[in-house]
Scaffold this motif. Structure first.
Motif, PDB file in Angstrom:
ATOM      1  N   ALA A  91       0.821  -1.211   0.000  1.00 16.00           N
ATOM      2  CA  ALA A  91       0.000   0.000   0.000  1.00 16.00           C
ATOM      3  C   ALA A  91       0.856   1.263   0.000  1.00 16.00           C
ATOM      4  N   ALA A  92       2.066   1.152   0.576  1.00 16.04           N
ATOM      5  CA  ALA A  92       2.982   2.298   0.619  1.00 16.04           C
ATOM      6  C   ALA A  92       3.806   2.429  -0.659  1.00 16.04           C
ATOM      7  N   GLY A  93       3.605   1.530  -1.620  1.00 15.74           N
ATOM      8  CA  GLY A  93       4.299   1.614  -2.887  1.00 15.74           C
ATOM      9  C   GLY A  93       5.643   0.915  -2.917  1.00 15.74           C
ATOM     10  N   ALA A  94       5.915   0.066  -1.926  1.00 18.19           N
ATOM     11  CA  ALA A  94       7.191  -0.645  -1.875  1.00 18.19           C
ATOM     12  C   ALA A  94       7.050  -2.043  -2.466  1.00 18.19           C
ATOM     13  N   TRP A  95       8.111  -2.525  -3.112  1.00 22.08           N
ATOM     14  CA  TRP A  95       8.216  -3.926  -3.460  1.00 22.08           C
ATOM     15  C   TRP A  95       8.478  -4.700  -2.176  1.00 22.08           C
ATOM     16  N   VAL A  96       8.151  -6.000  -2.177  1.00 18.26           N
ATOM     17  CA  VAL A  96       8.273  -6.780  -0.946  1.00 18.26           C
ATOM     18  C   VAL A  96       8.941  -8.111  -1.248  1.00 18.26           C
ATOM     19  N   TRP A  97       9.876  -8.479  -0.382  1.00 20.17           N
ATOM     20  CA  TRP A  97      10.525  -9.804  -0.423  1.00 20.17           C
ATOM     21  C   TRP A  97      10.289 -10.427   0.937  1.00 20.17           C
ATOM     22  N   CYS A  98       9.466 -11.459   0.989  1.00 17.44           N
ATOM     23  CA  CYS A  98       8.963 -12.006   2.249  1.00 17.44           C
ATOM     24  C   CYS A  98       9.546 -13.390   2.507  1.00 17.44           C
TER      25      CYS A  98
END
Length: 370
Positions: A91-98
């Motif tokens: 939602a904040a516009g960041a890519w995510v690596w989980c």
């Protein structure tokens, strides 16, 4: 592209696995830098920041996202906190690596996929074992048919976790960890197998809680058929004193094996051609170990190109599908097809089917399996 000269990375969760993420970013220092860390335990976050030279420390993700605006968030929290961290970061516009396991159910996985904008940012998952040079070489050989058709596979995660390991409150419970060794340990090797052999068709499995005081299983065994027609044996255990991660693939013209524990290089792999077949050209042309660094490099390449990273979307969902089918088959005593894992299926939302697994005392069969 990076918001500055490098991708600005935030790490959420400062536990043990976070060091691997920080190390991967440090290894790729010309492309990325860790600019912030958040953990509910402020002292732990501060100690992590001191050790890794991280300039900003937070005790909540919302404030980090608002103040820092990272390009990439790596999620290193316990599994039960993955969903909220990923949703907030997207939602904040960041890519995510989980970190693995992705989330606690297919329902949560699909919720996160629906939260991705059409053109990104995207959420990808840590399955670093598929990124070493040997696995990449074998994947190309499978795609090109170099070794012939796949026929038989073995995928065994034989690890050991003692009773103290499960003293951590969130471990050993479906509602906080998602499952037992099939979910939290063997999922790495199963993901590697699936990345090589593609989608599975049907699974028949058994599981038990034989020795650990947990609400999940501590061992499972399964037989899996693939859409290609290949058949696989899968074992996941935390009861094995001589630990090993072992995969074997029997093709028409060769057997390929890897034996390691938590990571491999080319020396852990063997290619054995059948009699009369020349296997000299089958060795990987380079030697790159499986690691967080090698997967993060591929992830940053995807960010550069603005495309979906590997181990995301359908490609990241495969392992969670197989784990879900494994639990459903073991708990219900019935075979499960991949097409059965629809939203109306109780195991789609809860991997124990909504409390259907009731482990008995160690050494006896669980009620649902009798």
């Amino acid at each position: 592209m990076p918001s500055g000269n490098k991708y600005r990375v935030a790490i959420v969760g400062a536990g043990a696995i976070a060091a691997a993420h920080a190390g991967a970013v440090e290894d790729l220092g010309d492309r990325a830098e860790v600019v912030a860390v958040a953990d509910l335990d402020g002292a732990r976050a501060a100690a992590f920041a001191d050790e890794h030279g991280v300039p900003a420390v937070f005790t909540d993700l919302a404030t980090l996202l608002a103040d820092v605006h990272p390009d990439l968030v790596t999620v290193c929290t316990p599994p039960g906190a993955h969903r909220e961290a990923v949703l907030a970061s997207l939602a904040a516009g960041a890519w995510v690596w989980c970190e693995k396991p992705p989330v606690l159910s297919l329902a949560e996985y699909d919720e996160l996929a629906a939260a991705e904008p059409d053109q990104g940012p995207y959420v990808g998952y840590v399955f670093q074992h598929r990124f070493g040079s040997a696995a990449r070489t074998l994947r190309q050989q499978v795609a090109e048919g170099t070794l012939g058709r796949p026929h038989v596979a073995i995928c065994h995660t034989l690890w050991y976790r003692d009773h103290d390991y499960y003293a951590v409150p969130w471990r050993g419970h479906f509602e906080t960890e998602g499952g037992g060794p099939a979910m939290g340990h063997g999922i790495h090797q199963m993901d590697l197998m699936l990345s090589l052999l593609g989608d599975w068709h049907e699974i028949r499995s058994l599981m038990g809680t034989l020795d650990r005081d947990v609400q999940t299983e501590d061992v499972s065994v399964a037989a899996v058929s693939f859409e290609s027609g290949a058949l696989a044996s899968v074992v996941n255990s935390v009861l094995s004193p001589r630990q090993e991660s072992y995969l074997r693939f029997d093709f028409t013209d060769a057997t390929v094996e890897v034996s390691h524990l938590y990571g491999y290089d080319n020396s852990h792999w063997t290619w054995t051609p059948r009699d009369g077949v020349d296997g000299a050209a089958w060795a990987p042309p380079s030697d790159e170990a499986s690691s967080h660094t090698v997967q993060l490099k591929a992830y940053l390449d995807a960010m550069d190109a603005g495309v979906r990273p590997p181990a995301s979307g359908h490609d990241g969902r495969r392992s969670l599908e197989l784990v879900t089918g494994l639990y459903q088959s073991a708990i219900t005593g019935q075979p499960v097809r991949r097409e059965d894992l629809r939203p109306s299926n109780p195991f789609y939302s809860l991997l124990d089917g909504g409390g259907q697994y009731r482990p008995a005392r160690p050494g006896t069969a669980p009620e649902a399996a009798r």
